[in-house]
Motif scaffolding. Sequence first.
Motif, PDB file in Angstrom:
ATOM      1  N   THR A 107       0.328  -1.358   0.034  1.00  0.00           N
ATOM      2  CA  THR A 107      -0.110   0.073  -0.181  1.00  0.00           C
ATOM      3  C   THR A 107       0.940   1.393  -0.322  1.00  0.00           C
ATOM      4  OG1 THR A 107      -1.423  -1.049   1.272  1.00  0.00           O
ATOM      5  CG2 THR A 107      -1.859   1.305   0.941  1.00  0.00           C
ATOM      6  N   TYR A 108       0.405   2.389  -0.862  1.00  0.00           N
ATOM      7  CA  TYR A 108       1.090   3.268  -0.902  1.00  0.00           C
ATOM      8  C   TYR A 108      -0.055   4.216   0.163  1.00  0.00           C
ATOM      9  CZ  TYR A 108       4.273   2.266  -4.996  1.00  0.00           C
ATOM     10  OH  TYR A 108       5.071   1.910  -5.144  1.00  0.00           O
ATOM     11  N   ARG A 109       0.394   5.212   1.007  1.00  0.00           N
ATOM     12  CA  ARG A 109      -0.753   5.856   1.438  1.00  0.00           C
ATOM     13  C   ARG A 109       0.169   7.036   2.457  1.00  0.00           C
ATOM     14  NH1 ARG A 109      -2.822   4.601   6.981  1.00  0.00           N
ATOM     15  NH2 ARG A 109      -2.829   6.171   7.383  1.00  0.00           N
ATOM     16  N   ARG A 110      -0.295   8.447   2.138  1.00  0.00           N
ATOM     17  CA  ARG A 110      -0.216   9.110   2.544  1.00  0.00           C
ATOM     18  C   ARG A 110       0.318   9.463   4.390  1.00  0.00           C
ATOM     19  NH1 ARG A 110      -2.540  14.361   0.152  1.00  0.00           N
ATOM     20  NH2 ARG A 110      -3.476  14.053  -1.630  1.00  0.00           N
ATOM     21  N   VAL A 111       1.713   9.644   4.425  1.00  0.00           N
ATOM     22  CA  VAL A 111       1.660  10.559   5.982  1.00  0.00           C
ATOM     23  C   VAL A 111       1.081   9.992   6.674  1.00  0.00           C
ATOM     24  CG1 VAL A 111       3.175  11.065   7.528  1.00  0.00           C
ATOM     25  CG2 VAL A 111       4.340  10.208   4.800  1.00  0.00           C
ATOM     26  N   ARG A 112       0.002  11.614   6.548  1.00  0.00           N
ATOM     27  CA  ARG A 112      -1.196  12.531   7.089  1.00  0.00           C
ATOM     28  C   ARG A 112      -1.957  13.345   6.148  1.00  0.00           C
ATOM     29  NH1 ARG A 112       3.072  14.960  10.425  1.00  0.00           N
ATOM     30  NH2 ARG A 112       3.480  13.573  11.866  1.00  0.00           N
ATOM     31  N   PRO A 113      -3.425  13.266   6.264  1.00  0.00           N
ATOM     32  CA  PRO A 113      -4.508  13.432   6.267  1.00  0.00           C
ATOM     33  C   PRO A 113      -3.934  15.070   4.785  1.00  0.00           C
ATOM     34  CG  PRO A 113      -5.308  12.825   7.046  1.00  0.00           C
ATOM     35  CD  PRO A 113      -3.765  12.812   7.542  1.00  0.00           C
TER      36      PRO A 113
ATOM     37  N   HIS B  67      -0.625  16.418   3.959  1.00  0.00           N
ATOM     38  CA  HIS B  67       0.503  16.399   3.976  1.00  0.00           C
ATOM     39  C   HIS B  67       0.676  15.787   2.628  1.00  0.00           C
ATOM     40  CE1 HIS B  67       2.262  16.815   8.209  1.00  0.00           C
ATOM     41  NE2 HIS B  67       2.561  17.713   7.666  1.00  0.00           N
ATOM     42  N   LYS B  68       1.489  16.112   1.240  1.00  0.00           N
ATOM     43  CA  LYS B  68       1.474  15.699   0.256  1.00  0.00           C
ATOM     44  C   LYS B  68       2.448  13.934   0.039  1.00  0.00           C
ATOM     45  CE  LYS B  68      -0.361  19.636  -1.566  1.00  0.00           C
ATOM     46  NZ  LYS B  68      -1.155  19.924  -2.627  1.00  0.00           N
ATOM     47  N   ASP B  69       3.483  14.023   1.404  1.00  0.00           N
ATOM     48  CA  ASP B  69       4.321  12.754   1.329  1.00  0.00           C
ATOM     49  C   ASP B  69       3.502  11.131   1.736  1.00  0.00           C
ATOM     50  OD1 ASP B  69       6.052  15.061   1.875  1.00  0.00           O
ATOM     51  OD2 ASP B  69       6.261  15.033   4.127  1.00  0.00           O
ATOM     52  N   TRP B  70       4.104  10.811   1.379  1.00  0.00           N
ATOM     53  CA  TRP B  70       3.460   9.240   0.671  1.00  0.00           C
ATOM     54  C   TRP B  70       5.024   8.570   1.523  1.00  0.00           C
ATOM     55  CZ3 TRP B  70      -0.892   8.276  -1.446  1.00  0.00           C
ATOM     56  CH2 TRP B  70      -1.766   8.889  -2.027  1.00  0.00           C
ATOM     57  N   VAL B  71       3.823   7.349   1.376  1.00  0.00           N
ATOM     58  CA  VAL B  71       5.392   5.810   2.203  1.00  0.00           C
ATOM     59  C   VAL B  71       4.609   4.550   1.511  1.00  0.00           C
ATOM     60  CG1 VAL B  71       6.389   6.882   3.805  1.00  0.00           C
ATOM     61  CG2 VAL B  71       3.645   5.548   4.352  1.00  0.00           C
TER      62      VAL B  71
ATOM     63  N   PRO C 185       9.880   5.870   2.438  1.00  0.00           N
ATOM     64  CA  PRO C 185       9.011   7.240   2.147  1.00  0.00           C
ATOM     65  C   PRO C 185       9.182   6.740  -0.168  1.00  0.00           C
ATOM     66  CG  PRO C 185      11.150   7.371   3.128  1.00  0.00           C
ATOM     67  CD  PRO C 185      10.933   6.424   3.672  1.00  0.00           C
ATOM     68  N   ARG C 186       8.089   7.237  -0.319  1.00  0.00           N
ATOM     69  CA  ARG C 186       8.251   7.047  -2.164  1.00  0.00           C
ATOM     70  C   ARG C 186       7.768   8.661  -2.351  1.00  0.00           C
ATOM     71  NH1 ARG C 186      10.848   3.619  -1.842  1.00  0.00           N
ATOM     72  NH2 ARG C 186      10.688   1.181  -2.252  1.00  0.00           N
ATOM     73  N   SER C 187       7.408   9.279  -3.682  1.00  0.00           N
ATOM     74  CA  SER C 187       7.125  10.299  -4.228  1.00  0.00           C
ATOM     75  C   SER C 187       5.878   9.649  -4.746  1.00  0.00           C
ATOM     76  CB  SER C 187       7.773  10.491  -5.408  1.00  0.00           C
ATOM     77  OG  SER C 187       8.210   9.271  -6.440  1.00  0.00           O
ATOM     78  N   TRP C 188       4.656  10.967  -5.156  1.00  0.00           N
ATOM     79  CA  TRP C 188       4.495  11.247  -5.948  1.00  0.00           C
ATOM     80  C   TRP C 188       4.060  10.253  -6.834  1.00  0.00           C
ATOM     81  CZ3 TRP C 188      -1.183  10.378  -5.940  1.00  0.00           C
ATOM     82  CH2 TRP C 188      -2.059  11.303  -7.018  1.00  0.00           C
TER      83      TRP C 188
END
Length: 84
Positions: free
Chosen positions: A38-44, A46-50, A59-62
């Motif tokens: 699963t790719y998911r946002r760190v927090r709603p 934020h635009k950071d993904w993991v 950590p992963r990019s958009w």
Amino acid sequence: NDCENECKTKSTDWPKLPYRLMSVVEHLGSAFGGHYQTYRRVRPEHKDWVLVSDESVVPRSWKDVQTCEAYMLLYEEMTTNDKE
């Protein structure tokens, strides 16, 4: 053809939907077996993904999210205070 003119709307002509993409489930493998991650946002807000896979969180990019082979998309309804 009436649809010819009607169907030429631009994406900017549509109202912004009140949902935010929160998670993308990806299946690796075949119909007979494989692995889900699963790719998911760190927090709603934020635009950071993991990328979450078993016991690892990386950590992963958009761009990684956009180019994965999505199996399921999960959205969260945004409130009037949310801004993207």
